[in-house]
Scaffold this motif. Structure first.
Motif, mmCIF file in Angstrom:
data_model
loop_
_atom_site.group_PDB
_atom_site.id
_atom_site.type_symbol
_atom_site.label_atom_id
_atom_site.label_comp_id
_atom_site.label_asym_id
_atom_site.label_seq_id
_atom_site.Cartn_x
_atom_site.Cartn_y
_atom_site.Cartn_z
ATOM 1 N N ALA A 95 15.306 24.940 0.743
ATOM 2 C CA ALA A 95 15.550 26.034 -0.203
ATOM 3 C C ALA A 95 15.178 25.536 -1.588
ATOM 4 O O ALA A 95 15.324 24.345 -1.892
ATOM 5 N N ILE A 116 18.657 31.482 -4.437
ATOM 6 C CA ILE A 116 17.538 30.887 -3.705
ATOM 7 C C ILE A 116 16.283 31.684 -4.037
ATOM 8 O O ILE A 116 16.186 32.865 -3.711
ATOM 9 N N GLU A 119 12.280 29.821 0.073
ATOM 10 C CA GLU A 119 12.958 29.208 1.211
ATOM 11 C C GLU A 119 12.015 29.082 2.394
ATOM 12 O O GLU A 119 10.989 29.767 2.480
ATOM 13 N N LEU A 123 14.769 29.631 7.597
ATOM 14 C CA LEU A 123 15.984 28.982 7.101
ATOM 15 C C LEU A 123 17.254 29.664 7.610
ATOM 16 O O LEU A 123 18.165 29.012 8.122
ATOM 17 N N PHE A 141 23.299 28.246 0.740
ATOM 18 C CA PHE A 141 22.562 27.151 1.380
ATOM 19 C C PHE A 141 23.405 25.886 1.526
ATOM 20 O O PHE A 141 23.521 25.317 2.617
#
Length: 337
Positions: A95, A116, A119, A123, A141
């Motif tokens: 990220a 974020i 990414e 993810l 994250f």
């Protein structure tokens, strides 16, 4: 950590989380720093280089030249004259957060939460497949890929938190000298001692005005509290920095042989060896040690003042700058001898 001629700077830290760390040989964090600096002329491009390499080759392997295995994933702080990014990884997943303002630091934990900006395409799906995220609550994250309590990240005592506090204390008025003070702070754990001693430190000034040079300060020696931050400016025809270059061993280098790490070569450069002896004096011989420390502090102040003059006047003699770093190394060596 390092910088390139385009004013791109990258630093990395070891991080751990839920994802298993691979012991097989792959790219180390230091490899990714080096390749990002080699191939990118902006921070954004460096980020792209690193995540592309991560996808293609993965990360992992022993980062120590010994039989003891020490492995980790990586976080990166990437900056240029115009912008900065934090990139954090867990295996091949990652990220990235664009730094919009204020202060930002990384340390030995994941720190990107819900902001974020880029990414890995899988993810979130991967986190769902592992049972780390239910797919309904807001995706965090650091909380998902590690065991960090992100609600207490900037208040609980720890290296990341202490670094954040020190930076936040000086927000809006951080100078190169203040940054050096922060890197020298031992109580916070930023300046590490013991088996994982801080081995080198770097401070960079990246002016937004393109006519001004980026000025980088490197110690090239451990423990910044007893080291000189020496200035470096990228200009053409800089000679090889022999006294701060580690020796090479060619095909006989044990890192190039299988099985790895059967013996450990002496990679200390000349300045490192002299500094090591000087550090013992500073630690054990009170009068001589204090005088030596005073001299290297005065040398550093002089060099900072010279760099401030260059940045204020927007002019410098390229012929003098060519030997800027190496000349400072010579002056430091003279103090140690």
């Amino acid at each position: 950590m390092g910088a390139n001629e385009h004013g791109v700077c990258i630093g990395n830290e070891a991080v751990w989380g839920r994802e298993e760390i691979c012991d097989d040989e792959a790219l180390l964090g230091m490899d990714l720093v080096r390749l990002g600096l080699e191939r990118a002329d902006t921070a954004e491009k460096a980020l792209a280089v690193i995540v592309d390499l991560l996808e293609k080759y993965g990360q992992g392997g022993n980062c120590m030249e010994s039989h003891m295995v020490f492995t980790y994933h990586n976080s990166f702080l990437i900056a240029d004259r115009k912008e900065a990014w934090v990139l954090e990884t867990s295996g091949k997943y990652w990220a990235a957060e664009k730094v919009e303002g204020g202060v930002r630091n990384i340390s030995n934990q994941l720190s990107i939460t819900t902001k974020i900006d880029r990414e890995h395409p899988e993810l979130k799906e991967y986190a769902k497949s592992k049972g780390w995220w239910d797919g309904e609550k807001e995706f965090d994250f650091a909380a998902t890929y590690s065991y960090v309590n992100t609600a207490r990240m900037t208040t609980s005592r720890g290296r990341y938190c202490e670094g954040y506090k020190l930076l936040n204390k000086h927000k809006g008025s951080i100078t190169s000298e203040i940054m050096m003070q922060i890197l020298r702070d031992k109580e916070s754990g930023i300046n590490m001692e013991g088996g994982f001693m801080t081995t080198g430190s770097m401070v960079s000034v990246l002016p937004q005005q393109p006519n001004l040079p980026c000025v980088h300060f490197f110690t090239g020696t451990p423990d910044p509290a007893r080291s000189v931050f020496k200035p470096f400016i990228f200009v053409p025809n800089i000679p090889q920095l022999l006294k701060t270059s580690s020796p090479t061993f060619g095909h006989d280098d044990p890192v190039k042989k299988q099985p790895r790490f059967q013996n450990k070569p002496d990679r200390r450069h000349e300045l490192y060896k002299k500094h090591e002896s000087a550090a013992v004096v500073m630690e054990t011989i009170e009068g001589q040690g204090k005088e030596m420390l005073k001299e290297i502090q005065e040398l550093e102040k002089q060099k900072i003042s010279e760099m401030e003059s260059i940045l204020q006047n927007a002019c410098f003699d390229i012929n003098q700058v060519v030997n800027l770093f190496s000349q400072c190394v010579e002056e430091e060596l003279k103090i140690y001898s």
